[in-house]
Design a protein around this motif. Sequence first.
Motif, PDB file in Angstrom:
ATOM      1  N   LEU A 135       0.794  -1.232   0.000  1.00 42.38           N
ATOM      2  CA  LEU A 135       0.000   0.000   0.000  1.00 42.38           C
ATOM      3  C   LEU A 135       0.833   1.293   0.000  1.00 42.38           C
ATOM      4  N   PRO A 136       1.923   1.367   0.791  1.00 45.11           N
ATOM      5  CA  PRO A 136       2.700   2.618   0.761  1.00 45.11           C
ATOM      6  C   PRO A 136       3.282   2.909  -0.623  1.00 45.11           C
ATOM      7  N   VAL A 137       3.667   1.862  -1.342  1.00 50.74           N
ATOM      8  CA  VAL A 137       4.206   2.026  -2.692  1.00 50.74           C
ATOM      9  C   VAL A 137       3.102   2.528  -3.617  1.00 50.74           C
ATOM     10  N   LEU A 138       1.963   1.873  -3.503  1.00 49.38           N
ATOM     11  CA  LEU A 138       0.804   2.266  -4.308  1.00 49.38           C
ATOM     12  C   LEU A 138       0.437   3.723  -4.046  1.00 49.38           C
ATOM     13  N   ALA A 139       0.486   4.119  -2.765  1.00 44.84           N
ATOM     14  CA  ALA A 139       0.081   5.476  -2.371  1.00 44.84           C
ATOM     15  C   ALA A 139       0.929   6.541  -3.063  1.00 44.84           C
ATOM     16  N   MET A 140       2.168   6.186  -3.414  1.00 46.84           N
ATOM     17  CA  MET A 140       3.042   7.156  -4.056  1.00 46.84           C
ATOM     18  C   MET A 140       2.845   7.189  -5.575  1.00 46.84           C
ATOM     19  N   THR A 141       2.126   6.225  -6.115  1.00 51.30           N
ATOM     20  CA  THR A 141       1.952   6.177  -7.569  1.00 51.30           C
ATOM     21  C   THR A 141       0.634   6.778  -8.039  1.00 51.30           C
ATOM     22  N   VAL A 142      -0.276   7.053  -7.099  1.00 54.16           N
ATOM     23  CA  VAL A 142      -1.557   7.645  -7.497  1.00 54.16           C
ATOM     24  C   VAL A 142      -1.812   8.908  -6.675  1.00 54.16           C
ATOM     25  N   ARG A 143      -2.680   9.763  -7.224  1.00 60.28           N
ATOM     26  CA  ARG A 143      -3.062  10.960  -6.464  1.00 60.28           C
ATOM     27  C   ARG A 143      -4.007  10.572  -5.351  1.00 60.28           C
ATOM     28  N   GLU A 144      -4.898   9.649  -5.682  1.00 61.26           N
ATOM     29  CA  GLU A 144      -5.887   9.261  -4.694  1.00 61.26           C
ATOM     30  C   GLU A 144      -6.458   7.887  -5.015  1.00 61.26           C
ATOM     31  N   CYS A 145      -6.551   7.054  -4.000  1.00 62.67           N
ATOM     32  CA  CYS A 145      -7.302   5.809  -4.158  1.00 62.67           C
ATOM     33  C   CYS A 145      -7.956   5.472  -2.835  1.00 62.67           C
TER      34      CYS A 145
END
Length: 155
Positions: A85-95
């Motif tokens: 999740l932390p990696v994902l959080a840096m690749t999108v503006r919002e999810c």
Amino acid sequence: MRTQRQVVDYSLRKRAVLRELLAGRVGTYDVCDASPYLKSAARFHGEPTDERCPICRSENLTHVHYIYGDELKQSAGQARTLAELPVLAMTVRECQVFVVEVCLGCNWNHLVEQYLLGRDGLTGSPEGGQDQDAVGGAAASGNGTGSRRRREAQR
Ligand SMILES: [Zn+2]
């Protein structure tokens, strides 16, 4: 997580379901209905917890993190491990993340919480105009009680 925001806690809702169960107004077959998809998500992407299943009390609950959002494209609706999740959080503006607890023993399952992740959380206040109730209401099983639940959660 640094970008985690707009957390909605569903523990009151869960307690209400357990009360209904205790009172016999719903049966275990109504609440222990985890789908094969949810169970396999729990096996492959789930986060083990120390919390005992409130129904069978023989297995510990597993938390499954589901991700939603337009930016995720075909990944939307998939389960992710907590570590991803932390990696994902840096690749999108919002999810949007939905955390579901599952018992692999008796199939009990319930929404634990939902929250937003993404880089937008790093810039301080969001741009505004975001209607969190619209998001929560569509994703939760019940409709129209989003704002009430949020007030309860903030207490
Ligand atoms: Zn159980």
